[in-house]
Motif scaffolding. Structure first.
Motif, PDB file in Angstrom:
ATOM      1  N   GLY A 194      -3.776  11.778   4.213  1.00 47.10           N
ATOM      2  CA  GLY A 194      -2.516  11.063   4.000  1.00 47.10           C
ATOM      3  C   GLY A 194      -1.319  11.769   4.580  1.00 47.10           C
ATOM      4  O   GLY A 194      -0.198  11.609   4.101  1.00 47.10           O
ATOM      5  N   VAL A 195      -1.535  12.556   5.630  1.00 41.59           N
ATOM      6  CA  VAL A 195      -0.432  13.322   6.216  1.00 41.59           C
ATOM      7  C   VAL A 195      -0.150  12.918   7.661  1.00 41.59           C
ATOM      8  O   VAL A 195       0.407  13.687   8.422  1.00 41.59           O
ATOM      9  CB  VAL A 195      -0.704  14.850   6.147  1.00 41.59           C
ATOM     10  N   TYR A 196      -0.513  11.704   8.051  1.00 41.04           N
ATOM     11  CA  TYR A 196      -0.268  11.274   9.420  1.00 41.04           C
ATOM     12  C   TYR A 196       0.820  10.210   9.441  1.00 41.04           C
ATOM     13  O   TYR A 196       0.571   9.013   9.322  1.00 41.04           O
ATOM     14  CB  TYR A 196      -1.550  10.733  10.077  1.00 41.04           C
ATOM     15  N   GLY A 197       2.056  10.662   9.576  1.00 44.08           N
ATOM     16  CA  GLY A 197       3.191   9.755   9.715  1.00 44.08           C
ATOM     17  C   GLY A 197       3.212   8.682   8.644  1.00 44.08           C
ATOM     18  O   GLY A 197       3.128   8.964   7.460  1.00 44.08           O
ATOM     19  N   LYS A 198       3.288   7.462   9.086  1.00 46.31           N
ATOM     20  CA  LYS A 198       3.353   6.332   8.145  1.00 46.31           C
ATOM     21  C   LYS A 198       2.003   5.641   8.031  1.00 46.31           C
ATOM     22  O   LYS A 198       1.927   4.459   7.717  1.00 46.31           O
ATOM     23  CB  LYS A 198       4.440   5.353   8.571  1.00 46.31           C
ATOM     24  N   GLU A 230      -9.411  15.352  14.252  1.00 43.13           N
ATOM     25  CA  GLU A 230      -8.139  15.781  13.661  1.00 43.13           C
ATOM     26  C   GLU A 230      -7.351  14.577  13.131  1.00 43.13           C
ATOM     27  O   GLU A 230      -6.750  14.644  12.060  1.00 43.13           O
ATOM     28  CB  GLU A 230      -7.301  16.542  14.689  1.00 43.13           C
ATOM     29  N   TYR A 231      -7.370  13.484  13.883  1.00 42.02           N
ATOM     30  CA  TYR A 231      -6.664  12.273  13.458  1.00 42.02           C
ATOM     31  C   TYR A 231      -7.299  11.719  12.183  1.00 42.02           C
ATOM     32  O   TYR A 231      -6.595  11.370  11.237  1.00 42.02           O
ATOM     33  CB  TYR A 231      -6.699  11.235  14.582  1.00 42.02           C
ATOM     34  N   ILE A 232      -8.622  11.658  12.160  1.00 36.21           N
ATOM     35  CA  ILE A 232      -9.337  11.129  10.988  1.00 36.21           C
ATOM     36  C   ILE A 232      -9.060  11.995   9.764  1.00 36.21           C
ATOM     37  O   ILE A 232      -8.791  11.484   8.674  1.00 36.21           O
ATOM     38  CB  ILE A 232     -10.858  11.041  11.264  1.00 36.21           C
ATOM     39  N   ASP A 233      -9.096  13.319   9.937  1.00 40.45           N
ATOM     40  CA  ASP A 233      -8.813  14.228   8.821  1.00 40.45           C
ATOM     41  C   ASP A 233      -7.382  14.033   8.298  1.00 40.45           C
ATOM     42  O   ASP A 233      -7.151  14.027   7.087  1.00 40.45           O
ATOM     43  CB  ASP A 233      -9.030  15.679   9.236  1.00 40.45           C
ATOM     44  N   ALA A 234      -6.426  13.868   9.220  1.00 42.15           N
ATOM     45  CA  ALA A 234      -5.029  13.655   8.819  1.00 42.15           C
ATOM     46  C   ALA A 234      -4.874  12.322   8.080  1.00 42.15           C
ATOM     47  O   ALA A 234      -4.135  12.236   7.098  1.00 42.15           O
ATOM     48  CB  ALA A 234      -4.120  13.714  10.040  1.00 42.15           C
ATOM     49  N   LEU A 235      -5.592  11.298   8.552  1.00 41.23           N
ATOM     50  CA  LEU A 235      -5.547  10.003   7.862  1.00 41.23           C
ATOM     51  C   LEU A 235      -6.077  10.127   6.442  1.00 41.23           C
ATOM     52  O   LEU A 235      -5.469   9.625   5.494  1.00 41.23           O
ATOM     53  CB  LEU A 235      -6.405   8.973   8.606  1.00 41.23           C
ATOM     54  N   ARG A 236      -7.225  10.752   6.319  1.00 34.65           N
ATOM     55  CA  ARG A 236      -7.835  10.895   4.986  1.00 34.65           C
ATOM     56  C   ARG A 236      -6.963  11.718   4.047  1.00 34.65           C
ATOM     57  O   ARG A 236      -6.906  11.449   2.853  1.00 34.65           O
ATOM     58  CB  ARG A 236      -9.220  11.520   5.118  1.00 34.65           C
ATOM     59  N   ASN A 296       0.821  -1.216   0.000  1.00 38.70           N
ATOM     60  CA  ASN A 296       0.000   0.000   0.000  1.00 38.70           C
ATOM     61  C   ASN A 296       0.853   1.263   0.000  1.00 38.70           C
ATOM     62  O   ASN A 296       0.525   2.251   0.669  1.00 38.70           O
ATOM     63  CB  ASN A 296      -0.975  -0.032   1.184  1.00 38.70           C
ATOM     64  N   GLY A 297       1.939   1.227  -0.738  1.00 43.78           N
ATOM     65  CA  GLY A 297       2.739   2.426  -0.962  1.00 43.78           C
ATOM     66  C   GLY A 297       3.620   2.845   0.184  1.00 43.78           C
ATOM     67  O   GLY A 297       4.079   3.985   0.232  1.00 43.78           O
ATOM     68  N   PRO A 323      -2.249   0.991   6.418  1.00 43.54           N
ATOM     69  CA  PRO A 323      -3.665   1.331   6.278  1.00 43.54           C
ATOM     70  C   PRO A 323      -4.364   1.274   7.645  1.00 43.54           C
ATOM     71  O   PRO A 323      -4.105   0.376   8.439  1.00 43.54           O
ATOM     72  CB  PRO A 323      -4.209   0.239   5.358  1.00 43.54           C
ATOM     73  N   VAL A 324      -5.223   2.247   7.889  1.00 44.30           N
ATOM     74  CA  VAL A 324      -5.945   2.349   9.157  1.00 44.30           C
ATOM     75  C   VAL A 324      -7.439   2.433   8.868  1.00 44.30           C
ATOM     76  O   VAL A 324      -7.874   3.214   8.023  1.00 44.30           O
ATOM     77  CB  VAL A 324      -5.507   3.595   9.955  1.00 44.30           C
ATOM     78  N   SER A 325      -8.212   1.643   9.592  1.00 48.55           N
ATOM     79  CA  SER A 325      -9.668   1.673   9.461  1.00 48.55           C
ATOM     80  C   SER A 325     -10.225   2.956  10.072  1.00 48.55           C
ATOM     81  O   SER A 325     -10.027   3.221  11.256  1.00 48.55           O
ATOM     82  CB  SER A 325     -10.276   0.461  10.176  1.00 48.55           C
ATOM     83  N   ILE A 326     -10.928   3.737   9.254  1.00 44.81           N
ATOM     84  CA  ILE A 326     -11.567   4.960   9.749  1.00 44.81           C
ATOM     85  C   ILE A 326     -12.601   4.611  10.809  1.00 44.81           C
ATOM     86  O   ILE A 326     -12.712   5.294  11.832  1.00 44.81           O
ATOM     87  CB  ILE A 326     -12.221   5.751   8.584  1.00 44.81           C
ATOM     88  N   GLU A 327     -13.349   3.537  10.586  1.00 53.24           N
ATOM     89  CA  GLU A 327     -14.383   3.132  11.554  1.00 53.24           C
ATOM     90  C   GLU A 327     -13.755   2.775  12.896  1.00 53.24           C
ATOM     91  O   GLU A 327     -14.258   3.166  13.947  1.00 53.24           O
ATOM     92  CB  GLU A 327     -15.196   1.947  11.025  1.00 53.24           C
ATOM     93  N   ALA A 328     -12.666   2.029  12.869  1.00 57.47           N
ATOM     94  CA  ALA A 328     -12.011   1.626  14.114  1.00 57.47           C
ATOM     95  C   ALA A 328     -11.347   2.802  14.816  1.00 57.47           C
ATOM     96  O   ALA A 328     -11.200   2.796  16.034  1.00 57.47           O
ATOM     97  CB  ALA A 328     -10.975   0.541  13.832  1.00 57.47           C
ATOM     98  N   ALA A 329     -10.985   3.835  14.054  1.00 62.75           N
ATOM     99  CA  ALA A 329     -10.264   4.976  14.622  1.00 62.75           C
ATOM    100  C   ALA A 329     -11.155   6.145  15.011  1.00 62.75           C
ATOM    101  O   ALA A 329     -10.657   7.173  15.455  1.00 62.75           O
ATOM    102  CB  ALA A 329      -9.211   5.442  13.616  1.00 62.75           C
ATOM    103  N   GLN A 330     -12.459   6.012  14.881  1.00 63.30           N
ATOM    104  CA  GLN A 330     -13.371   7.128  15.144  1.00 63.30           C
ATOM    105  C   GLN A 330     -13.166   7.773  16.506  1.00 63.30           C
ATOM    106  O   GLN A 330     -13.263   8.981  16.653  1.00 63.30           O
ATOM    107  CB  GLN A 330     -14.835   6.680  15.008  1.00 63.30           C
ATOM    108  N   PHE A 331     -12.879   6.973  17.516  1.00 62.22           N
ATOM    109  CA  PHE A 331     -12.741   7.498  18.872  1.00 62.22           C
ATOM    110  C   PHE A 331     -11.441   8.274  19.086  1.00 62.22           C
ATOM    111  O   PHE A 331     -11.237   8.876  20.125  1.00 62.22           O
ATOM    112  CB  PHE A 331     -12.845   6.362  19.898  1.00 62.22           C
ATOM    113  N   LEU A 332     -10.553   8.295  18.099  1.00 60.86           N
ATOM    114  CA  LEU A 332      -9.285   9.010  18.235  1.00 60.86           C
ATOM    115  C   LEU A 332      -9.413  10.501  17.943  1.00 60.86           C
ATOM    116  O   LEU A 332      -8.479  11.253  18.183  1.00 60.86           O
ATOM    117  CB  LEU A 332      -8.226   8.387  17.322  1.00 60.86           C
ATOM    118  N   GLY A 333     -10.546  10.914  17.425  1.00 56.95           N
ATOM    119  CA  GLY A 333     -10.775  12.345  17.226  1.00 56.95           C
ATOM    120  C   GLY A 333     -10.786  12.757  15.765  1.00 56.95           C
ATOM    121  O   GLY A 333     -10.205  12.116  14.897  1.00 56.95           O
TER     122      GLY A 333
END
Length: 191
Positions: A124-128, A116-122, A99-100, A104-114
């Motif tokens: 593609g700017v959150y670390g690795k 800002e984290y979800i936006d960064a994941l989407r 995957n480049g 890969p992180v599940s958005i559904e599983a990560a919902q409780f992280l906030g």
């Protein structure tokens, strides 16, 4: 997550009567590689948004760290638990490589992280890490397992992380319970 597993293993080893002295007697081939790999990952994470060339190469650099880490684990495969750790790291490496270079992180599983984290994941700017999409290969190997209260830290982990922690647990238990000077069996009475 690996740090959590190490801490738990140390506590269990201590309560099982183990000694921290066993950790001091750890003998690993290429042991100097491990702290260097941690430092390199940290530097990549810090500089990827600040130094253009690091940002462009960060995915490849993260994968290179994994390759060297797998080599280190293979060198020490005869240590208790290291084949299990190797398997966990390999699972994470495979899903990242396919995957480049990002986990890969599940958005559904990560919902409780906030948000800002979800936006960064989407974005593609959150670390690795990056969000799982319909294009993600082997998404079941990504970070899909949510950990939240009563677990002390909120995070999302992968199957590979769980496997790594099992291996680390076995290794640390071996070190702590076989420390030199630890009475593991009753000595025969002398006459």
């Amino acid at each position: 997550m690996v740090y959590d597993g190490i801490l738990l293993s140390l506590l269990v080893g201590f309560f099982r009567g183990g000694s921290f002295k066993g950790l001091a007697n750890m003998k690993l081939r290429g042991g100097w590689l491990f702290p260097i790999l941690l430092a390199v990952q940290f530097v990549i994470f810090i500089l990827q948004d600040k130094v253009a060339i690091i940002g462009k190469l960060s995915n490849a650099l993260f994968l290179l760290v994994y390759v060297v880490g797998l080599f280190f684990l293979w060198l020490n495969r005869n240590q208790p638990g290291f084949i299990v750790i190797f398997a966990g790291v390999l699972l994470n490496f495979i899903v990242m490589a396919l995957n480049g270079g990002r986990m890969p992180v599940s958005i559904e599983a990560a919902q409780f992280l906030g948000r800002e984290y979800i936006d960064a994941l989407r974005a593609g700017v959150y670390g690795k890490h990056q969000a799982i999409t319909s294009d993600t290969l082997l998404p079941f190997l990504g970070d899909i397992i949510p950990l939240s209260p009563p677990y002390p830290r909120r995070q999302v982990i992968s199957i590979g992380d769980v496997v790594m922690n099992v291996g680390a647990f076995f290794f640390i238990q071996h070190l702590m319970l076989s420390a030199p000077g630890k009475n593991t069996s009753a000595a025969p009475a002398s006459r």
